[in-house]
Design a protein around this motif. Structure first.
Motif, PDB file in Angstrom:
ATOM      1  N   ALA A   4       0.816  -1.215   0.000  1.00 52.07           N
ATOM      2  CA  ALA A   4       0.000   0.000   0.000  1.00 52.07           C
ATOM      3  C   ALA A   4       0.851   1.267   0.000  1.00 52.07           C
ATOM      4  O   ALA A   4       0.530   2.230  -0.705  1.00 52.07           O
ATOM      5  N   ALA A   5       1.926   1.276   0.750  1.00 46.85           N
ATOM      6  CA  ALA A   5       2.777   2.470   0.811  1.00 46.85           C
ATOM      7  C   ALA A   5       3.401   2.758  -0.554  1.00 46.85           C
ATOM      8  O   ALA A   5       3.439   3.907  -0.999  1.00 46.85           O
ATOM      9  N   ALA A   6       3.868   1.715  -1.226  1.00 45.27           N
ATOM     10  CA  ALA A   6       4.465   1.888  -2.552  1.00 45.27           C
ATOM     11  C   ALA A   6       3.418   2.359  -3.560  1.00 45.27           C
ATOM     12  O   ALA A   6       3.707   3.205  -4.416  1.00 45.27           O
ATOM     13  N   GLU A   7       2.216   1.840  -3.464  1.00 48.96           N
ATOM     14  CA  GLU A   7       1.143   2.252  -4.372  1.00 48.96           C
ATOM     15  C   GLU A   7       0.793   3.726  -4.170  1.00 48.96           C
ATOM     16  O   GLU A   7       0.541   4.447  -5.134  1.00 48.96           O
ATOM     17  N   LEU A   8       0.795   4.172  -2.928  1.00 50.22           N
ATOM     18  CA  LEU A   8       0.511   5.575  -2.644  1.00 50.22           C
ATOM     19  C   LEU A   8       1.596   6.471  -3.237  1.00 50.22           C
ATOM     20  O   LEU A   8       1.298   7.495  -3.859  1.00 50.22           O
ATOM     21  N   VAL A   9       2.846   6.079  -3.085  1.00 55.22           N
ATOM     22  CA  VAL A   9       3.953   6.868  -3.641  1.00 55.22           C
ATOM     23  C   VAL A   9       3.838   6.929  -5.161  1.00 55.22           C
ATOM     24  O   VAL A   9       4.009   7.995  -5.765  1.00 55.22           O
ATOM     25  N   LYS A  10       3.527   5.803  -5.801  1.00 56.31           N
ATOM     26  CA  LYS A  10       3.351   5.793  -7.261  1.00 56.31           C
ATOM     27  C   LYS A  10       2.234   6.742  -7.681  1.00 56.31           C
ATOM     28  O   LYS A  10       2.368   7.485  -8.653  1.00 56.31           O
ATOM     29  N   ALA A  11       1.127   6.696  -6.964  1.00 59.36           N
ATOM     30  CA  ALA A  11      -0.009   7.557  -7.299  1.00 59.36           C
ATOM     31  C   ALA A  11       0.361   9.028  -7.146  1.00 59.36           C
ATOM     32  O   ALA A  11       0.033   9.855  -8.009  1.00 59.36           O
ATOM     33  N   GLN A  12       1.049   9.360  -6.071  1.00 57.25           N
ATOM     34  CA  GLN A  12       1.454  10.748  -5.842  1.00 57.25           C
ATOM     35  C   GLN A  12       2.452  11.216  -6.898  1.00 57.25           C
ATOM     36  O   GLN A  12       2.356  12.340  -7.406  1.00 57.25           O
ATOM     37  N   LEU A  13       3.405  10.367  -7.232  1.00 53.20           N
ATOM     38  CA  LEU A  13       4.407  10.715  -8.236  1.00 53.20           C
ATOM     39  C   LEU A  13       3.767  10.869  -9.614  1.00 53.20           C
ATOM     40  O   LEU A  13       4.067  11.821 -10.351  1.00 53.20           O
ATOM     41  N   THR A  14       2.876   9.960  -9.955  1.00 58.88           N
ATOM     42  CA  THR A  14       2.166  10.040 -11.230  1.00 58.88           C
ATOM     43  C   THR A  14       1.398  11.351 -11.334  1.00 58.88           C
ATOM     44  O   THR A  14       1.435  12.030 -12.365  1.00 58.88           O
ATOM     45  N   PHE A  15       0.729  11.724 -10.254  1.00 63.23           N
ATOM     46  CA  PHE A  15      -0.022  12.978 -10.234  1.00 63.23           C
ATOM     47  C   PHE A  15       0.894  14.172 -10.471  1.00 63.23           C
ATOM     48  O   PHE A  15       0.590  15.062 -11.269  1.00 63.23           O
ATOM     49  N   GLN A  16       2.040  14.201  -9.787  1.00 64.11           N
ATOM     50  CA  GLN A  16       2.962  15.327  -9.912  1.00 64.11           C
ATOM     51  C   GLN A  16       3.578  15.407 -11.310  1.00 64.11           C
ATOM     52  O   GLN A  16       3.755  16.501 -11.855  1.00 64.11           O
ATOM     53  N   ILE A  17       3.907  14.267 -11.895  1.00 64.92           N
ATOM     54  CA  ILE A  17       4.476  14.259 -13.248  1.00 64.92           C
ATOM     55  C   ILE A  17       3.448  14.785 -14.245  1.00 64.92           C
ATOM     56  O   ILE A  17       3.759  15.643 -15.083  1.00 64.92           O
ATOM     57  N   ALA A  18       2.221  14.291 -14.165  1.00 65.22           N
ATOM     58  CA  ALA A  18       1.164  14.744 -15.077  1.00 65.22           C
ATOM     59  C   ALA A  18       0.894  16.233 -14.898  1.00 65.22           C
ATOM     60  O   ALA A  18       0.713  16.968 -15.880  1.00 65.22           O
ATOM     61  N   LYS A  19       0.895  16.685 -13.664  1.00 64.02           N
ATOM     62  CA  LYS A  19       0.676  18.104 -13.370  1.00 64.02           C
ATOM     63  C   LYS A  19       1.767  18.967 -14.005  1.00 64.02           C
ATOM     64  O   LYS A  19       1.493  20.015 -14.593  1.00 64.02           O
ATOM     65  N   ARG A  20       3.003  18.505 -13.918  1.00 64.07           N
ATOM     66  CA  ARG A  20       4.133  19.258 -14.483  1.00 64.07           C
ATOM     67  C   ARG A  20       4.081  19.275 -16.008  1.00 64.07           C
ATOM     68  O   ARG A  20       4.358  20.301 -16.638  1.00 64.07           O
ATOM     69  N   ILE A  21       3.730  18.148 -16.611  1.00 68.91           N
ATOM     70  CA  ILE A  21       3.612  18.083 -18.075  1.00 68.91           C
ATOM     71  C   ILE A  21       2.563  19.088 -18.546  1.00 68.91           C
ATOM     72  O   ILE A  21       2.779  19.827 -19.511  1.00 68.91           O
ATOM     73  N   LYS A  22       1.437  19.133 -17.851  1.00 65.98           N
ATOM     74  CA  LYS A  22       0.381  20.094 -18.207  1.00 65.98           C
ATOM     75  C   LYS A  22       0.854  21.527 -18.011  1.00 65.98           C
ATOM     76  O   LYS A  22       0.610  22.391 -18.852  1.00 65.98           O
ATOM     77  N   ALA A  23       1.525  21.792 -16.894  1.00 68.09           N
ATOM     78  CA  ALA A  23       1.991  23.154 -16.597  1.00 68.09           C
ATOM     79  C   ALA A  23       2.974  23.651 -17.653  1.00 68.09           C
ATOM     80  O   ALA A  23       2.983  24.840 -17.990  1.00 68.09           O
ATOM     81  N   LEU A  24       3.787  22.751 -18.170  1.00 64.23           N
ATOM     82  CA  LEU A  24       4.756  23.122 -19.208  1.00 64.23           C
ATOM     83  C   LEU A  24       4.120  23.187 -20.594  1.00 64.23           C
ATOM     84  O   LEU A  24       4.755  23.634 -21.548  1.00 64.23           O
TER      85      LEU A  24
END
Length: 81
Positions: A31-51
């Motif tokens: 569960a901890a690893a899945e949460l980190v993946k979800a958070q990282l995925t969100f941040q990467i997608a957010k950055r791609i959109k921002a750029l």
């Protein structure tokens, strides 16, 4: 980041507040690893959109394929470790 769980009672239902990790609340393994993946995925997608990057440009910057970027943008981090 773990919060205490508490139960709130209403007339016909019981609501249990989560502990801050939905994957843990659902009893998923790693569960901890899945949460980190979800958070990282969100941040990467957010950055791609921002750029304002197109998926092909983001793929080139990240060193992954365009279909992989598409999965990231849809918040589906399967296949990444």
């Amino acid at each position: 980041m773990e919060r205490a769980r508490r139960t709130v009672m209403s007339k016909d239902e019981t609501i249990i507040e989560g502990a801050g990790n939905v994957f843990d609340d659902l009893g998923m393994p790693d569960a901890a690893a899945e949460l980190v993946k979800a958070q990282l995925t969100f941040q990467i997608a957010k950055r791609i959109k921002a750029l304002g990057l197109r998926q092909t440009a983001a793929a080139a910057r990240l060193g992954i394929s365009q279909p992989d970027v598409s999965r990231l943008m849809k918040r589906r981090p399967t296949g990444f470790s």
